[in-house]
Write a protein that holds these residues in place. Structure first.
Motif, PDB file in Angstrom:
ATOM      1  N   THR A 400       0.833  -1.199   0.000  1.00 38.97           N
ATOM      2  CA  THR A 400       0.000   0.000   0.000  1.00 38.97           C
ATOM      3  C   THR A 400       0.870   1.253   0.000  1.00 38.97           C
ATOM      4  O   THR A 400       1.997   1.242   0.529  1.00 38.97           O
ATOM      5  N   PRO A 401       0.379   2.342  -0.574  1.00 36.90           N
ATOM      6  CA  PRO A 401       1.128   3.611  -0.486  1.00 36.90           C
ATOM      7  C   PRO A 401       1.374   4.022   0.965  1.00 36.90           C
ATOM      8  O   PRO A 401       2.405   4.646   1.266  1.00 36.90           O
ATOM      9  N   ALA A 402       0.443   3.672   1.857  1.00 38.74           N
ATOM     10  CA  ALA A 402       0.629   4.024   3.269  1.00 38.74           C
ATOM     11  C   ALA A 402       1.824   3.294   3.855  1.00 38.74           C
ATOM     12  O   ALA A 402       2.567   3.852   4.681  1.00 38.74           O
ATOM     13  N   GLN A 403       2.039   2.053   3.439  1.00 36.38           N
ATOM     14  CA  GLN A 403       3.209   1.307   3.923  1.00 36.38           C
ATOM     15  C   GLN A 403       4.493   1.947   3.426  1.00 36.38           C
ATOM     16  O   GLN A 403       5.473   2.071   4.177  1.00 36.38           O
ATOM     17  N   TRP A 404       4.490   2.338   2.175  1.00 40.04           N
ATOM     18  CA  TRP A 404       5.678   3.030   1.669  1.00 40.04           C
ATOM     19  C   TRP A 404       5.896   4.343   2.412  1.00 40.04           C
ATOM     20  O   TRP A 404       7.039   4.695   2.762  1.00 40.04           O
TER      21      TRP A 404
END
Length: 487
Positions: A400-404
């Protein structure tokens, strides 16, 4: 009439016989006298020996046995047990018998003490379990009460103060549990050294006097979960001792060395003399359980707690050095093998198969991999490679973009730069109004806009979630862990 010659011969023969008889009688009397003399001497020697035995028996009963009882049963230190009073009895049956009695007395005292200690330790543990259960329920109620009232008011702050008192009480019970032969009672997931330091600081009364010099390279190193609580308890004891015997600041610094890490505690109070240092070293070297039959001062058990944990879990403690401020420098040495090696394992996976994304390992596996990458601060180059791999996986829908964004913030913070998405917090028990503090953010006015671009909720909502999550962790155990945003 007899012939004169015959008469002379008879008289000569009678004289000879008489002379022989007299000579034999004289010799017999001399032999008897000599025998009587020997008997008298033997009697005198026997009398002397008997007197010596009687004196030795009295000495053993009146001097040796009471001293043995003082040393073995009462635990008196520095008492010299007397030996034989009559040196000539050394190696005799009497000496061997006395040694046998000593051994039997020592064995009897040891067996009796162990039986009493075992029963007492079991009772103590049962009482501790009951008390800990009550205190944990109390903390749960405090957390529930905190959640019903907004931050920034006096009431939640008073609840936090009350919670801190409960935490100290839980630590007191925990140290007694350890000394009575039990494990610390907690098994936590892997955690950073920074969180260990913050957790230990949160368990002492004068936590505001403790200053931690945080460095990402050492503070963000992961410690294995199985030794997390033992190390935290040991550091708590060192901090408690340092604040108890000093008035000013107590300084903590984490230093890397060739085979591991040191947590150094310096204070500027009263230094220990030679005998106190020797006693501290003796207690730090103890590995056995607490002998409840000889405890004299429960307030001086901190080093014994550390010694017990160090021997059980493979780290060490030392208080023989002097701090730069003239007092004691306490050092916890934690070997490298007690630190997590998940980052190396993840590096091998990434090198062979690429980033473990959602398709091959599922949501939970991908989230676990990101968590490992976030805490790989001890190797910034490796963490940078992880960041590139997660960015690529996010573009392909495997992360997910949030993980990045979470990993991106971590890389920025560990390099000393402001974060972009507001995912990194630090634990601040000394700050009013809350225990979690957001680390510096670039362009704070645009924070929520950037967060929305990567699928993160507004910062205010996330901060509230973090506080609730963190308070729940406080109620679950004495360990203080920084809550992390869900990515």
């Amino acid at each position: 009439m007899l012939d004169p010659q015959v008469t002379a011969a008879l008289l000569g023969a009678g004289f000879a016989v008489t002379s022989v008889g007299l000579l034999a009688q004289t010799r017999a009397k001399r032999a008897l006298a000599a025998s009587c003399t020997r008997l008298e001497q033997q009697h005198e020697a026997d009398g002397t020996h008997i007197a010596a035995l009687e004196a030795e028996v009295r000495h053993f009963a009146e001097a040796v046995m009471p001293t043995l009882v003082d040393v073995l049963a009462r635990g008196h230190r520095g008492v010299q047990v007397p030996g034989l009073r009559q040196e000539q009895l050394a190696g005799t049956v009497v000496d061997h018998a006395h040694q046998a009695v000593r051994r039997l007395l020592q064995e009897a005292v040891a067996v009796t003490r162990e039986q009493i200690g075992r029963a007492a330790r079991s009772s103590v543990r049962d009482m501790i379990d009951e008390a800990q259960t009550g205190l944990h329920r109390c903390q749960m109620r405090v957390v529930e009460e905190m959640e019903r009232h907004p931050d920034g008011t006096a009431y939640p702050q008073s609840l936090m103060t009350f919670d801190h008192l409960v935490t100290q009480s839980l630590h007191t019970l925990q140290r007694m549990r350890i000394l009575t032969g039990s494990w610390p009672g907690l098994q936590r997931a892997d955690c950073t050294v920074r969180e260990v330091v913050e957790s230990a600081r949160g368990r002492i009364s004068d936590y505001l006097r403790v200053s931690y010099t945080y460095e990402p390279r050492t503070g963000e190193t992961w410690l294995e979960g199985r030794v997390l609580e033992p190390v935290t308890v040991a550091l708590t004891e060192l901090l408690s001792n340092a604040t108890a015997f000093s008035d000013g600041k107590v300084f903590i610094e984490v230093q890397a060395f060739q085979t591991g890490y040191c947590i150094v505690v310096d204070d500027g109070g009263l230094s220990m003399n030679h005998f106190q240092r020797e006693e501290a070293a003796r207690q730090l070297g103890q590995r056995g359980v607490l002998d409840v039959t000889t405890v004299q001062d429960t307030g001086q058990l901190g080093f014994a707690v550390i010694g017990r944990l160090a021997g059980e879990y493979g780290f060490s403690a030392d208080v023989t050095s002097t701090s730069p401020y003239g007092d004691v420098r306490a050092v916890l040495r934690i070997p490298q093998e007690l630190f997590g090696h998940d980052a190396l394992f993840l590096e091998e996976i990434v090198a062979r198969h690429g980033w473990p994304g959602r398709s091959p390992v599922g949501e939970d596996g991908c989230r676990a991999a990101v968590t490992i990458a976030v805490h790989a601060d001890q190797d910034r180059q490796l963490q940078g490679r992880f960041l590139a791999a997660v960015h690529e996986a996010a573009q392909q829908g495997e992360a997910t973009p949030a993980q990045w964004a979470h990993l991106q913030d971590r890389v920025l913070v560990t390099s000393g730069r402001p974060q972009l998405y507001g995912t990194q917090y630090v634990y601040r028990p000394d700050r009013p109004g809350g225990r979690l503090e957001l680390l510096p953010v670039a362009e704070p006015d645009a924070l929520d806009r950037r967060r929305a671009q990567v699928g993160l909720p507004p910062h205010g909502e996330q901060a509230q979630h973090l506080r609730q999550h963190h308070l729940a962790s406080l109620s679950a155990s004495p360990v203080r862990l920084v809550g992390r945003p869900a990515a």
